[in-house]
Structure formats: C-alpha cells, structure tokens
Write a protein that holds these residues in place. Structure first.
Motif, short mmCIF file in Angstrom:
data_model
loop_
_atom_site.label_atom_id
_atom_site.label_comp_id
_atom_site.label_asym_id
_atom_site.label_seq_id
_atom_site.Cartn_x
_atom_site.Cartn_y
_atom_site.Cartn_z
N ALA A 76 -7.52 0.76 4.90
CA ALA A 76 -7.83 -0.22 3.86
C ALA A 76 -7.72 -1.63 4.42
N ASP A 77 -8.37 -2.56 3.74
CA ASP A 77 -8.24 -3.97 4.12
C ASP A 77 -8.47 -4.83 2.88
N THR A 78 -7.88 -6.02 2.90
CA THR A 78 -8.03 -6.95 1.77
C THR A 78 -8.18 -8.37 2.30
N TRP A 133 -15.60 -0.78 -1.75
CA TRP A 133 -14.83 -2.01 -1.92
C TRP A 133 -14.69 -2.32 -3.41
N THR A 187 -9.91 -11.37 -4.90
CA THR A 187 -9.57 -10.51 -3.77
C THR A 187 -10.68 -9.48 -3.63
N VAL A 214 -14.28 -6.49 4.92
CA VAL A 214 -13.20 -5.53 4.60
C VAL A 214 -13.61 -4.10 4.93
N ARG A 227 0.84 -1.22 0.00
CA ARG A 227 0.00 0.00 0.00
C ARG A 227 0.87 1.25 0.00
N GLY A 240 -3.87 -4.43 -2.57
CA GLY A 240 -4.46 -3.89 -1.34
C GLY A 240 -4.92 -2.45 -1.38
N SER A 254 -11.00 -5.82 -1.76
CA SER A 254 -10.24 -4.78 -1.06
C SER A 254 -11.15 -3.59 -0.76
N SER A 255 -10.96 -3.03 0.43
CA SER A 255 -11.72 -1.84 0.80
C SER A 255 -10.78 -0.65 0.94
N SER A 268 -5.42 -3.25 -6.95
CA SER A 268 -6.50 -3.67 -6.05
C SER A 268 -6.13 -4.97 -5.34
#
Length: 204
Positions: free
Chosen positions: A84-86, A136, A118, A51, A19, A190, A120-121, A187
């Motif tokens: 962020a999260d994945t 997301w 995946t 996420v 990231r 992440g 991702s947010s 994406s």
C-alpha cells in the motif's frame, strides 16, 4: 471470518503502524516484510498513478526478498501479499513524508482552515497463482483553524514527521480540528478497509 472461508496467509508489505492496526481491526493475522525501496526515485505526475506505482514497487521488492530468502510458498494454502501507499494532495501538489521539521510545520500551517486530500492505494498479490490487483481511494479532509501551539506540540512529539503530508487526522490534537471527512478515516490512515477486503476476496 467464518470457518468455511478458505485458509490463507497474509504478508503485509509495510512498516506503517497505522496499517498494522487496521489489519488487526479487520481480524487478520499476518506477518510483516518491509520493502525498503527508495520512494523518492519513483515519480509520477498524478497522485493516483504514483501510489499505484509505489505499491507495485514495494510488492516487487518484497517478492525479491522472499526469493532471495528462498522461502517456499505453501501450495496448499495461498499467501497474499498486501502492499500500500498514501500521499497527501494539497492545492494540486503531491506531498509525501516531510523532509524535516520545517517542512512538516509548513504543511500543517497550510491545512489550517483549508482542505487537503489523501490518495491511498492497496495492491494484493496472490503469491501462489500470481494474480495481482490494486485500487486507489481518495478522501477529502476539511480543517478548522490549527493553532500554532498545536502545531508546535505535533512537531515536538514527532509522529507527523513520518507520515505523508505530516497528516494524522486520528491524532488526539488534530481530531477535534477536523471539520469534515468525505470518505473513510482508515483510508486516510493508509489502508481503506472496504477496498482491502474486496481485493483479498478477488485474489483468492
């Protein structure tokens, strides 16, 4: 970014190297503050919900840290917090970071000749105004066969142990074995660039 654009500061609420690299590629300067939350304590059935909830929890944790440190947010200049999260989704099951080498090995064996996704947010909070918005993004990846010796090398090297689903499609050992990516590589890594740019613009 052009000089007429509004000036603002960015805090990246993530310790992810990927990231950080994506933010640099996008031309942003930023500081890093990690959330240090117990991600396993947050459970949701849908990957999209998970996420987004994790990104919100990370953002809230960073904001708490800022308040404890009593860091004043400059009113003349907005500060945007990006969290962020994945996760990886394989056959409908959510995969986060592997618990160890054996789980990572099993994950990689599963992907061989098959596909995974995946989710991702990205969540942007304007600390000056309190405005917060997130989205997301989902990407599907189709793999060729992944040889056992490639999996052994990946496990030995260790990077796959620290990412969701033990999945690093940009890794030199994996890249040639990716048959198709439906979506963007950033994406998968992440931080979807287009989503991040749009949320930054909307937050200012």
């Amino acid at each position: 970014m052009d000089s007429a654009a509004p000036t603002f500061k960015i805090i990246l609420g993530s310790k992810s190297k990927a990231r950080r690299e994506i933010m640099v590629e996008m031309g942003y300067e930023f500081t890093i503050m990690t959330a240090d939350i117990d991600e396993k304590a947050i459970r949701k059935e849908k990957p999209e919900d998970l996420v987004m909830t994790l990104a919100e929890a990370k953002a809230d944790a960073v904001i708490s840290k800022l308040q404890i440190a009593d860091k004043q947010v400059n009113d003349n200049e907005p500060t945007l917090l990006i969290a962020a999260d994945t996760v990886v989704v394989y056959e409908g099951m959510i995969r986060e970071k592997p618990s160890g080498k054996e789980e990572a090995r099993q994950y990689l064996k599963d992907y061989s000749g098959r596909k995974a996704s995946t989710v991702s947010s990205v969540l942007v909070t304007n600390l000056q105004t309190g405005f917060r918005k997130g989205e997301w993004d989902r990407v599907e990846i189709v793999f060729d066969e992944i040889p056992d010796d490639t999996i052994d090398k990946l496990i030995e090297e260790g990077a796959v142990l620290h990412v969701a689903g033990a999945l690093i499609i940009e890794h030199p050992l994996i890249k040639p074995l990716v048959k198709q990516v439906v979506g963007t590589t950033d994406s998968v890594m992440g931080l979807p660039k287009a989503v991040t740019e749009r949320l930054i613009a909307e937050s200012l």
